[in-house]
Design an enzyme around this catalytic site. Structure first.
Site, PDB file in Angstrom:
ATOM      1  N   ARG A  69     101.597  15.417  -2.209  1.00 19.99           N
ATOM      2  CA  ARG A  69     101.321  14.011  -1.955  1.00 19.99           C
ATOM      3  C   ARG A  69     102.627  13.236  -2.057  1.00 19.99           C
ATOM      4  NH1 ARG A  69      97.085  10.693  -5.594  1.00 19.99           N
ATOM      5  NH2 ARG A  69      98.356  11.604  -7.200  1.00 19.99           N
TER       6      ARG A  69
ATOM      7  N   THR B 246     103.911   6.985  -0.300  1.00 20.79           N
ATOM      8  CA  THR B 246     102.851   6.623   0.661  1.00 20.79           C
ATOM      9  C   THR B 246     101.487   7.113   0.197  1.00 20.79           C
ATOM     10  OG1 THR B 246     103.096   8.703   1.849  1.00 20.79           O
ATOM     11  CG2 THR B 246     104.464   6.878   2.600  1.00 20.79           C
TER      12      THR B 246
ATOM     13  N   ASP C 209      97.127  14.996 -14.737  1.00 19.91           N
ATOM     14  CA  ASP C 209      97.590  15.797 -13.601  1.00 19.91           C
ATOM     15  C   ASP C 209      97.082  17.234 -13.757  1.00 19.91           C
ATOM     16  OD1 ASP C 209      99.277  17.573 -11.985  1.00 19.91           O
ATOM     17  OD2 ASP C 209     100.371  15.734 -11.511  1.00 19.91           O
TER      18      ASP C 209
ATOM     19  N   ASP D  48      99.924  19.970 -13.520  1.00 17.68           N
ATOM     20  CA  ASP D  48     100.753  20.034 -14.728  1.00 17.68           C
ATOM     21  C   ASP D  48      99.986  20.621 -15.901  1.00 17.68           C
ATOM     22  OD1 ASP D  48     103.014  19.022 -13.555  1.00 17.68           O
ATOM     23  OD2 ASP D  48     102.701  16.952 -14.222  1.00 17.68           O
TER      24      ASP D  48
END
Ligand code: URA
Length: 208
Positions: free
Chosen positions: A103, A107, A199, A202
């Protein structure tokens, strides 16, 4: 909403709570992702087609069935990787095709960086795996890729979704069912699901 299935299974809810907990370490986190994925797979695969198969038991012939259609598991790298094992254990003949999308943080749009699908499709059912359906950008792009590849039956399997991600998938691919553990409250300005779990990449890979 049509084609959106949120699990109501107590085992899923219990494990999801442990998964969210910020004190859950990466080893336990991976274990939970694997277990929740297997529980979701049970529901996702309920309508798979079967063909008749007769087998010989030690006592007599028995009528049975076997799965009819070749199945592909399509983890979206890298968070989807942890979902493969739990589902593959239930369907060991499934093919695993990786799609790499990251990602773009400015944006929030998906950028493809890995796709080794052969020209002709080798499977007729695909389960797209990503624990977090956040903006929906990666999931929409992956389903675009699989439809272009020629796969007719596609389902998405995720653990936590945002309402925004569900809407994005529903608008672009209303024919693709979403099988989720839960839909959370909202997406924050950084594209994270709230309350979510942080996340997922992670936390699985210890890179946070
Ligand atoms: N990806 C994650 O890992 N977590 C989120 O909350 C959103 C996207």
């Amino acid at each position: 909403m049509n084609n959106v299935f949120e699990s109501s299974h107590p085992l899923v809810a219990h494990k999801l709570t442990r998964l969210r907990d910020k004190n859950t370490d990466p080893k336990k986190f991976r274990e939970l992702i694997r277990e929740i994925s297997a529980l979701l797979a049970y529901e996702v695969t309920a309508d798979l087609e079967v063909a008749p198969l007769r087998v010989q038991t030690p006592l007599a012939e028995a009528e049975g069935v076997e799965l009819k259609q070749p199945i592909g598991l399509v983890p979206i790298l890298r968070s989807g990787l942890g979902m493969v094992e739990g589902i593959w254990g239930l369907m060991p003949t499934a093919e695993v095709w990786h799609i790499g999308l990251y990602r773009d943080e400015s944006t929030l749009k998906p950028v493809e960086y890995y796709n080794k699908l052969p020209v002709e499709p080798t499977v007729s059912v695909c389960l797209v795996l990503d624990p977090m359906l956040a903006t929906g950008g990666s999931a929409v792009a992956t389903v675009d890729i699989l439809k272009q590849w020629g796969v007719s039956k596609i389902k998405f399997v995720g653990i936590i979704a945002s309402p925004e991600g569900v809407d994005a998938m529903h608008n672009s691919h209303p024919d693709v069912p979403l099988h989720l553990a839960v839909i959370d409250d909202h997406l924050n300005e950084h594209g994270y699901i709230v309350p979510g779990l942080g996340d997922a990449g992670d936390r699985q890979f210890g890179t946070g």
